[in-house]
Design an enzyme around this catalytic site. Structure first.
Site, PDB file in Angstrom:
ATOM      1  N   GLY A 139       0.801  -1.190   0.132  1.00 34.69           N
ATOM      2  CA  GLY A 139       0.044   0.029   0.063  1.00 34.69           C
ATOM      3  C   GLY A 139       0.786   1.338   0.011  1.00 34.69           C
ATOM      4  O   GLY A 139       2.034   1.180   0.195  1.00 34.69           O
ATOM      5  N   LYS A 166       0.326   0.309   6.850  1.00 34.18           N
ATOM      6  CA  LYS A 166       1.148  -0.952   7.023  1.00 34.18           C
ATOM      7  C   LYS A 166       1.809  -1.104   7.971  1.00 34.18           C
ATOM      8  O   LYS A 166       1.678  -2.233   8.703  1.00 34.18           O
ATOM      9  CB  LYS A 166       1.917  -1.000   5.812  1.00 34.18           C
ATOM     10  CG  LYS A 166       1.458  -0.876   4.133  1.00 34.18           C
ATOM     11  CD  LYS A 166       2.508  -0.999   3.359  1.00 34.18           C
ATOM     12  CE  LYS A 166       3.660   0.235   3.133  1.00 34.18           C
ATOM     13  NZ  LYS A 166       2.930   1.490   3.024  1.00 34.18           N
ATOM     14  N   SER A 180       5.916  -1.763  -2.055  1.00 30.83           N
ATOM     15  CA  SER A 180       5.688  -2.969  -3.114  1.00 30.83           C
ATOM     16  C   SER A 180       4.905  -2.415  -4.266  1.00 30.83           C
ATOM     17  O   SER A 180       3.543  -2.849  -4.284  1.00 30.83           O
ATOM     18  CB  SER A 180       5.467  -4.193  -2.832  1.00 30.83           C
ATOM     19  OG  SER A 180       4.675  -4.379  -1.480  1.00 30.83           O
TER      20      SER A 180
HETATM   21  P1  ADP Z   1       2.618   3.224   6.304  1.00 31.06           P
HETATM   22  O1  ADP Z   1       3.336   2.323   7.242  1.00 31.06           O
HETATM   23  O2  ADP Z   1       1.632   2.441   5.136  1.00 31.06           O
HETATM   24  O3  ADP Z   1       3.427   3.991   5.523  1.00 31.06           O
HETATM   25  P2  ADP Z   1       1.733   4.090   8.924  1.00 31.06           P
HETATM   26  O4  ADP Z   1       1.198   2.853   9.631  1.00 31.06           O
HETATM   27  O5  ADP Z   1       3.296   4.604   9.203  1.00 31.06           O
HETATM   28  O6  ADP Z   1       1.395   4.062   7.272  1.00 31.06           O
HETATM   29  O7  ADP Z   1       0.566   5.286   9.281  1.00 31.06           O
HETATM   30  C1  ADP Z   1      -0.854   5.184   8.925  1.00 31.06           C
HETATM   31  C2  ADP Z   1      -1.429   6.192   9.690  1.00 31.06           C
HETATM   32  O8  ADP Z   1      -2.826   6.269   9.488  1.00 31.06           O
HETATM   33  C3  ADP Z   1      -1.239   6.376  11.378  1.00 31.06           C
HETATM   34  O9  ADP Z   1      -0.921   7.609  11.694  1.00 31.06           O
HETATM   35  C4  ADP Z   1      -2.573   5.685  11.832  1.00 31.06           C
HETATM   36  O10 ADP Z   1      -3.088   5.956  12.952  1.00 31.06           O
HETATM   37  C5  ADP Z   1      -3.416   6.195  10.824  1.00 31.06           C
HETATM   38  N1  ADP Z   1      -4.746   5.371  10.577  1.00 31.06           N
HETATM   39  C6  ADP Z   1      -5.912   5.821  10.613  1.00 31.06           C
HETATM   40  N2  ADP Z   1      -6.756   4.830  10.292  1.00 31.06           N
HETATM   41  C7  ADP Z   1      -6.058   3.540  10.206  1.00 31.06           C
HETATM   42  C8  ADP Z   1      -6.610   2.255  10.097  1.00 31.06           C
HETATM   43  N3  ADP Z   1      -7.665   1.954   9.968  1.00 31.06           N
HETATM   44  N4  ADP Z   1      -5.644   1.224   9.993  1.00 31.06           N
HETATM   45  C9  ADP Z   1      -4.293   1.803  10.026  1.00 31.06           C
HETATM   46  N5  ADP Z   1      -3.729   3.075  10.202  1.00 31.06           N
HETATM   47  C10 ADP Z   1      -4.788   4.077  10.282  1.00 31.06           C
END
Ligand code: ADP
Length: 202
Positions: free
Chosen positions: A30, A36, A104
Site C-alpha cells: 500500500g 502498513k 511494493s
Molecule cells: P505506512 O506504514 O503504510 O506508511 P503508517 O502505519 O506509518 O503507514 O501510518 C498510517 C497512519 O494512518 C497512522 O497515523 C494511523 O494511526 C492512521 N490510521 C487511521 N486509520 C487507520 C486504520 N484503519 N489502519 C491503519 N492506520 C490508520
C-alpha cells in the site's frame, strides 16, 4: 514452488511442528501512510500474545541495513523486494511467520515476491487508502518533501502505484478505525497460521 534452501536436513514441517504454527508470509502492500506499519505492528503484538513466533520486516529498517546500497529507481525497488522476499523464504523455512510492510508498488514486484516465497505461503494484504488521505496524514513528512522536490521518485507523486487486483485481503483504512481493521485482519489470518497436525504428521 518456494525456494526450499535444501542444505538443511531438518524440514520446514519439523520446524513448524516445534513452533506449533504454520509459517506464512503476510505481505502488506500500500501507499506510504496507508497504515502498513501501524497494522503490521499491531498484528505482530496480537499474534505474539497468542503464542505465535513472528518476525516483522519494515521498509525503513531494511533500507537502512540490509538494502542500504539500493536506490528508489525501478531497478533498486525490484532488488529491494527480491532480497526481502528471499529473507521471507528463509524465515518461513525455519517455521517462522513473517509480516512484511513494504509499499511494493507494482504488480510485477508483488508477483516476484509471491513467486520467491511460494504462492502457498504468501498472503497479500492490500492496505488501501486514497492518495489524498495518505498525503493529508503525511506521517513521516515525506509527501511534503516529495511535493517540494526534495525527495525524488516518491510513490504516488512521481513514481507509480498500481493497485493490486487479486489481494487475499483488502483493508480500507479510510473508512474503518485502527481497532476495527486489526480485528478484521486477525480474523482472516488466524485460521491460516494455526498449526495443522493433519498436514504435518510427526
Ligand atoms: P505506512 O506504514 O503504510 O506508511 P503508517 O502505519 O506509518 O503507514 O501510518 C498510517 C497512519 O494512518 C497512522 O497515523 C494511523 O494511526 C492512521 N490510521 C487511521 N486509520 C487507520 C486504520 N484503519 N489502519 C491503519 N492506520 C490508520
Amino acid at each position: 514452488m518456494a525456494n526450499s534452501y535444501i542444505a538443511s536436513k531438518i524440514s520446514k514441517e519439523q520446524k513448524e511442528s516445534r513452533l506449533q504454527q504454520t509459517a506464512k508470509s503476510i505481505w502488506m502492500t500500500g501507499l506510504s501512510g496507508a497504515g502498513k506499519t501501524t497494522l503490521g505492528l499491531a498484528l505482530e503484538k496480537e499474534l505474539f500474545q497468542r503464542g505465535f513466533f513472528i518476525q516483522l520486516l519494515d521498509g525503513d529498517d531494511v533500507r537502512t541495513g540490509l538494502n542500504r546500497d539500493l536506490t528508489y529507481s525501478e531497478e533498486g525497488r525490484t532488488e529491494n523486494i527480491r532480497r526481502i522476499a528471499e529473507v521471507n523464504a528463509l524465515y518461513n523455512n525455519s517455521g517462522i511467520i513473517t509480516i512484511s510492510c513494504f509499499i511494493s508498488p507494482t504488480n510485477a514486484i508483488r508477483y516476484m515476491a509471491r513467486k520467491i516465497i511460494g504462492p502457498e505461503n504468501f498472503i497479500e494484504v492490500f492496505v488501501k487508502a486514497p492518495l489524498s488521505l495518505c498525503e493529508k496524514r503525511d506521517v513521516k513528512g515525506y509527501y511534503l518533501k516529495a511535493r517540494q522536490g526534495l525527495i525524488k521518485e516518491f510513490t504516488g507523486i512521481d513514481s507509480p502505484f498500481e493497485e493490486p487486483e487479486h489481494s487475499d485481503l483488502v483493508l480500507e483504512t479510510s473508512s474503518d478505525t485502527v481497532e476495527e481493521t486489526i480485528q478484521r485482519m486477525i480474523a482472516f489470518i488466524l485460521p491460516q497460521i494455526q498449526y495443522n497436525k493433519a498436514k504435518n504428521p510427526q
